[in-house]
Design a protein around this motif. Structure first.
Motif: not given
Length: 411
Positions: A235, A246-248, A254
């Protein structure tokens, strides 16, 4: 920490009219969306920006406006796309698919497809076709948009056959048969469901990596996608005006991606563990946003306002539900639904003065069993403080933005 910008950031924004008073006072208050629009674009205009606009190095665009009023912004061409590509190229789980030169197919709202078609028509000096052909849906050499309908629940068999064929074209363009699938989680789940229902699942080329990035993706939808695809599913969190923040990882944890940015978390109400995101960013040199309230909400691992500990992006601040126990976010309801039954697909909470009614669909089309309904009704009463009912639906229509509203209030 009061979130005040550093001296070098102040130096970068000191000539921008909207910030002059803050520079003089030595204090930057939180910047709200209406202030950005008030007097736009003069409140942002500098000789540098005027020159960039004249040279085509900056352009006017509108934010998506899916959960709030559309906001006009100024940014470099392909600002959001370049932010996406940079993150994809550096993401620890999927950077290999970037380096390998994968084609990117994007399955999201029809509004995004129509935007690409308009851009391409403008380049030709014409108008976009009513049904844009494949070549008109290419954003650049690497990215193709698929969706041609507003409501993915209303895709017909021919729509699915076409989209699978276009995905296969992208897959076959790579020597290893790899492609990257960019999507709204809802849209991809609909495509999976319809391909399975019509005996087309074997024709669905398996992607090498998946990103969902366009809206909040419920836990059951994430789980559903991971059950059907073996590649990493990650995500991204960001916005039109900020890029990605942000990224997962593939496990859903995250990580900050705050290149030329910083984030503060401010409780949405006294004592609440739901926090509003306040972002300072000079990533866009033509419209740097200092202490900007993005309108998004987050929770942290320990409830503290530490942006390094964000565990969940939980919806939009304007879509919080006021209850006797404090504000409730989209993710709060989603948690309870996921715990009650993995079969719930779409859901929408309808709230009146005395009642909360949860409309929902299921992945298999069948109503929930009485036990799951009883659990959900009990959780809903506890969450909202209202009399509660659960209602199965065959169809929950998508909004005119092409995205789903989790909350409908008539109070």
């Amino acid at each position: 920490m009061d979130g005040q910008p550093t001296a070098d950031v102040v130096d970068q924004v000191k000539d921008i009219p909207i910030y002059r008073t803050s520079v003089e006072r030595g204090h930057f208050p939180i910047l709200e969306k209406p202030e950005i629009a008030d007097g736009f674009p003069d409140n942002w205009m500098t000789p540098r920006l005027a020159a960039a606009l004249a040279a085509g190095e900056a352009e006017f665009v509108l934010s998506t406006g899916t959960n709030h009023a559309r906001m006009q912004i100024i940014r470099p061409p392909y600002f959001l796309l370049n932010s996406y590509y940079k993150l994809w190229s550096e993401h620890p789980d999927i950077s290999a698919t970037w380096e390998a030169g994968c084609q990117r197919v994007s399955l999201t709202t029809v509004l995004a497809t129509e935007h690409v078609a308009r851009v391409n028509a403008k380049k030709r000096g014409g108008e976009p076709e009513a049904v844009p052909p494949l070549d008109d849906r290419r954003l650049d050499a690497r990215t193709l948009y698929l969706n041609l309908r507003l409501d993915p629940a209303l895709w017909e068999r021919d729509d699915v056959v076409r989209m699978l064929a276009e995905i296969r074209t992208a897959q076959q363009a790579h020597p290893r048969g790899w492609y990257h699938l960019d999507c709204s989680g809802y849209h991809l789940a609909h495509l999976v469901q319809k391909a399975r229902a019509w005996g087309l699942w074997e024709d669905f080329p398996q992607p090498a990596s998946i990103i969902h990035a366009y809206e909040y993706t419920p836990l059951n939808v994430r789980r559903h996608l991971r059950e059907h695809f073996t590649c990493p599913v990650v995500d991204l969190f960001g916005s039109t005006e900020l890029g990605y923040l942000y990224y997962s990882d593939r496990h859903g944890h995250y990580r900050p991606y705050l290149d030329e940015m910083s984030v503060e978390l401010v409780p949405v109400a006294p004592g609440s563990r739901i926090h509003s995101l306040i972002v300072s960013s000079v990533r866009n040199p033509y419209m740097p946003l200092i202490r900007y309230r993005s309108g998004d909400c987050a929770r942290t691992l320990d409830g503290s306002p530490d942006p390094e500990k964000i565990s969940r992006f939980c919806g939009r601040e304007k879509e919080l539900l006021a209850t006797p126990h404090g504000p409730v976010a989209q993710a709060d309801l989603d948690d309870r639904i996921a715990d009650a039954s993995p079969r719930v697909f779409l859901h929408q909470l309808h709230v009146t003065a005395g009642e909360a009614v949860l409309h929902h669909t299921t992945f298999d089309g069948e109503p929930l069993d009485p036990r799951a309904c009883a659990v959900l009704e009990r959780e809903l009463r506890g969450l909202t403080g209202l009399r509660s009912r659960i209602e199965h639906r065959e169809h929950i229509p998508v909004g005119k933005s092409g995205k789903y509203a989790w909350l409908v209030q008539d109070r």
